[in-house]
Design a protein around this motif. Structure first.
Motif, mmCIF file in Angstrom:
data_model
loop_
_atom_site.group_PDB
_atom_site.id
_atom_site.type_symbol
_atom_site.label_atom_id
_atom_site.label_comp_id
_atom_site.label_asym_id
_atom_site.label_seq_id
_atom_site.Cartn_x
_atom_site.Cartn_y
_atom_site.Cartn_z
ATOM 1 N N ILE A 10 11.680 71.583 26.116
ATOM 2 C CA ILE A 10 11.193 72.939 26.394
ATOM 3 C C ILE A 10 11.295 73.776 25.115
ATOM 4 O O ILE A 10 12.308 73.731 24.406
ATOM 5 N N ILE A 11 10.221 74.525 24.852
ATOM 6 C CA ILE A 11 10.284 75.513 23.763
ATOM 7 C C ILE A 11 10.856 76.770 24.415
ATOM 8 O O ILE A 11 10.179 77.449 25.190
ATOM 9 N N ILE A 12 12.126 77.050 24.150
ATOM 10 C CA ILE A 12 12.803 78.139 24.871
ATOM 11 C C ILE A 12 12.606 79.492 24.192
ATOM 12 O O ILE A 12 12.989 80.515 24.747
ATOM 13 N N GLY A 13 12.067 79.535 23.018
ATOM 14 C CA GLY A 13 11.835 80.796 22.315
ATOM 15 C C GLY A 13 11.624 80.488 20.853
ATOM 16 O O GLY A 13 11.474 79.336 20.481
ATOM 17 N N VAL A 14 11.614 81.518 20.065
ATOM 18 C CA VAL A 14 11.849 82.915 20.366
ATOM 19 C C VAL A 14 10.505 83.634 20.463
ATOM 20 O O VAL A 14 9.569 83.265 19.719
ATOM 21 N N ARG A 15 10.417 84.616 21.321
ATOM 22 C CA ARG A 15 9.207 85.422 21.432
ATOM 23 C C ARG A 15 8.733 85.858 20.038
ATOM 24 O O ARG A 15 9.544 86.311 19.222
ATOM 25 N N LYS A 16 7.453 85.683 19.784
ATOM 26 C CA LYS A 16 6.790 86.000 18.508
ATOM 27 C C LYS A 16 7.245 85.128 17.329
ATOM 28 O O LYS A 16 6.959 85.420 16.171
ATOM 29 N N ILE B 292 16.484 84.413 25.737
ATOM 30 C CA ILE B 292 17.316 85.623 25.811
ATOM 31 C C ILE B 292 17.795 85.936 27.231
ATOM 32 O O ILE B 292 18.503 86.925 27.439
ATOM 33 N N THR B 293 17.414 85.130 28.214
ATOM 34 C CA THR B 293 17.792 85.460 29.599
ATOM 35 C C THR B 293 19.092 84.754 29.980
ATOM 36 O O THR B 293 19.214 83.530 29.890
ATOM 37 N N GLU B 294 20.034 85.607 30.391
ATOM 38 C CA GLU B 294 21.410 85.188 30.692
ATOM 39 C C GLU B 294 21.533 83.905 31.533
ATOM 40 O O GLU B 294 22.267 82.988 31.181
ATOM 41 N N GLU B 295 20.806 83.851 32.646
ATOM 42 C CA GLU B 295 21.008 82.759 33.623
ATOM 43 C C GLU B 295 20.370 81.437 33.212
ATOM 44 O O GLU B 295 20.665 80.389 33.807
ATOM 45 N N VAL B 296 19.475 81.479 32.247
ATOM 46 C CA VAL B 296 18.639 80.300 31.991
ATOM 47 C C VAL B 296 19.396 79.039 31.537
ATOM 48 O O VAL B 296 19.149 77.955 32.079
ATOM 49 N N PRO B 297 20.335 79.133 30.581
ATOM 50 C CA PRO B 297 20.973 77.877 30.134
ATOM 51 C C PRO B 297 21.580 77.073 31.285
ATOM 52 O O PRO B 297 21.364 75.867 31.383
ATOM 53 N N GLU B 298 22.297 77.753 32.162
ATOM 54 C CA GLU B 298 22.933 77.051 33.284
ATOM 55 C C GLU B 298 21.877 76.413 34.194
ATOM 56 O O GLU B 298 22.024 75.274 34.643
ATOM 57 N N ARG B 299 20.806 77.141 34.441
ATOM 58 C CA ARG B 299 19.759 76.628 35.330
ATOM 59 C C ARG B 299 19.078 75.396 34.740
ATOM 60 O O ARG B 299 18.807 74.427 35.439
ATOM 61 N N ILE B 300 18.802 75.444 33.447
ATOM 62 C CA ILE B 300 18.152 74.279 32.810
ATOM 63 C C ILE B 300 19.129 73.098 32.801
ATOM 64 O O ILE B 300 18.756 71.952 33.070
ATOM 65 N N TYR B 301 20.381 73.401 32.538
ATOM 66 C CA TYR B 301 21.407 72.350 32.524
ATOM 67 C C TYR B 301 21.454 71.628 33.874
ATOM 68 O O TYR B 301 21.571 70.414 33.952
ATOM 69 N N TRP C 34 23.898 79.568 24.870
ATOM 70 C CA TRP C 34 23.344 78.242 25.181
ATOM 71 C C TRP C 34 24.347 77.136 24.874
ATOM 72 O O TRP C 34 24.400 76.118 25.564
ATOM 73 N N LEU C 35 25.136 77.367 23.827
ATOM 74 C CA LEU C 35 26.075 76.324 23.405
ATOM 75 C C LEU C 35 27.225 76.125 24.383
ATOM 76 O O LEU C 35 27.979 75.175 24.275
ATOM 77 N N LYS C 36 27.337 77.021 25.356
ATOM 78 C CA LYS C 36 28.346 76.809 26.405
ATOM 79 C C LYS C 36 27.902 75.667 27.322
ATOM 80 O O LYS C 36 28.696 75.113 28.074
ATOM 81 N N TYR C 37 26.637 75.339 27.294
ATOM 82 C CA TYR C 37 26.100 74.296 28.190
ATOM 83 C C TYR C 37 25.606 73.060 27.451
ATOM 84 O O TYR C 37 25.708 71.951 27.951
ATOM 85 N N PHE C 38 25.024 73.266 26.272
ATOM 86 C CA PHE C 38 24.410 72.133 25.564
ATOM 87 C C PHE C 38 25.022 71.974 24.177
ATOM 88 O O PHE C 38 25.266 72.972 23.500
ATOM 89 N N PRO C 39 25.233 70.709 23.749
ATOM 90 C CA PRO C 39 25.709 70.524 22.366
ATOM 91 C C PRO C 39 24.591 70.844 21.375
ATOM 92 O O PRO C 39 23.412 70.717 21.711
ATOM 93 N N ILE C 40 24.964 71.182 20.167
ATOM 94 C CA ILE C 40 23.982 71.606 19.161
ATOM 95 C C ILE C 40 22.956 70.501 18.865
ATOM 96 O O ILE C 40 21.809 70.786 18.516
ATOM 97 N N GLU C 41 23.340 69.251 19.076
ATOM 98 C CA GLU C 41 22.423 68.124 18.808
ATOM 99 C C GLU C 41 21.189 68.162 19.715
ATOM 100 O O GLU C 41 20.179 67.542 19.421
ATOM 101 N N GLN C 42 21.310 68.870 20.814
ATOM 102 C CA GLN C 42 20.166 68.927 21.736
ATOM 103 C C GLN C 42 19.151 70.025 21.373
ATOM 104 O O GLN C 42 18.151 70.204 22.049
#
Ligand code: A3P
Length: 346
Positions: A94-100, A161-170, A241-249
């Protein structure tokens, strides 16, 4: 007599040699052009798919590609879908961002790869509570049809930039690959402002000047409440995001370089996605009228991005630019440190 025979033999060898070289050159040229035209490559990637080229002869692939086009346009029946093994797959990246940052350009350019199928629309599944409540099957049904050995990619820049997204994608896929395309933060903020300004102007509304929004008039400091400024503090968002995914991802794409020199940036993404290198300079050509690179799919189809990509930015007071760049500097340093990618922003 002996001399004559030697001359005759030499001449024969010369003719045979030229024939061999000619055939070899022809074969090399032919294989090269086939490779470029080949629409769907066998993907020996970790994304699965064990089909070999032998199972998908070129003609069949070209035929299937035509069909896929029809399926994408919606001119398909359930029987046809079943017959040709087409599936709607959840995204593997997924391309999660950044806007512009250049999210549309990145998605469209990756779609040049025969193993990639893009979700054309921004789906906003993970950032929109109403959509999220519809469940993962709703999301999957929004995906384009593809062959099992292809990968689907979607982009929704609000995810970053949306708070809930990392957990949901995880929860959907903890090993998903995440692409973030960034631009120099001040330029990105001005681009963000320009988009909003254009929207207001379209509705015949007036809007503040960028300087007024970006600088707090009481303190004369950078206004961190202004969304365009906050979005450009990349490290703050990435840390969530790093609370859910390692930087390698994650893979960081340099959006400024994607504008001027797209191929090397795309090759890095191919590598990150474990895809065989298939996007070439042939697929990208500079359009002087647009002032940007455009896309060439084959000898017939090419396209540039819409006019809403690559707007002319308003002039901004240089002292405000300096102030913003100074403000972003420590955040940028942290971003380079975390991601391991130094972008030499001022
Ligand atoms: P500007 O409009 O500020 O120039 P996004 O798709 O995330 O909204 O990003 C839009 C930005 O993509 C544009 O910002 C533009 O600079 C950039 N971009 C990168 N490559 C491009 C391309 N080939 N064609 C058009 N815009 C491109």
């Amino acid at each position: 007599m002996l001399f004559k025979q030697q001359v005759w033999l030499r001449q024969k060898l010369l003719v045979l040699g030229s024939l061999a070289v000619g055939s070899l050159l022809y074969l090399v040229a032919r294989v090269g052009s086939l490779d470029r035209l080949q629409p769907i490559c066998p993907v020996e990637s970790r994304f699965g798919g064990t089909h070999s080229q032998a199972e998908f002869p070129l003609r069949a692939l070209q035929f299937k590609r035509g069909l896929l086009h029809e399926f994408r346009k919606g001119n398909s029946s359930k029987e046809q879908v079943r017959l040709h093994d087409l599936v709607q797959q959840l995204p593997k990246a997924i391309i999660i961002g950044v806007r512009k940052g250049g999210t549309r350009a990145l998605l469209e350019m990756l779609n040049l790869h025969p193993a990639v199928v893009k979700a054309s629309q921004e789906i906003h599944f993970f950032d929109n509570d109403e959509n999220y409540a519809k469940g993962i099957e709703w999301y999957r049904k929004k995906m384009p049809f593809s062959y099992p050995q292809q990968i689907t990619i979607e982009k929704s820049p609000a995810y970053f930039i949306t708070e809930e997204v990392p957990e949901r994608i995880y929860k959907m896929n903890s090993s998903i690959k995440l692409l973030i395309i960034v631009r120099e933060p001040t330029t990105r903020a001005i681009s963000d402002y320009t988009q909003v300004l254009e929207g207001k102007e379209r509705k015949n509304k007036t809007y503040y000047k960028f300087e007024k929004l970006a600088i707090d008039p009481n303190t004369c400091e950078v206004n961190t409440k202004y969304k365009a400024v906050r979005t450009s503090i990349y490290t703050k968002h990435l840390e969530r995001w790093l609370k859910y995914f390692p930087i390698e991802q994650f893979h960081i794409v340099d959006g400024d370089r994607l504008i001027t020199e797209p191929l090397p940036e795309l090759q890095l993404v191919e590598k990150f996605l474990n895809l065989p290198p298939r996007i070439s300079q042939y697929n990208l050509y500079f359009n002087a009228t647009r002032g940007f690179y455009c896309l060439r799919f084959n000898i017939i189809f090419n396209k540039c991005l819409a006019g809403s990509k690559g707007r002319i930015h308003p002039e901004v007071d240089p002292s405000v630019i300096t102030k913003l760049r100074k403000f972003f500097h420590p955040f940028n340093q942290k971003f380079y440190q975390i991601t391991g990618r130094t972008l030499n922003w001022p």
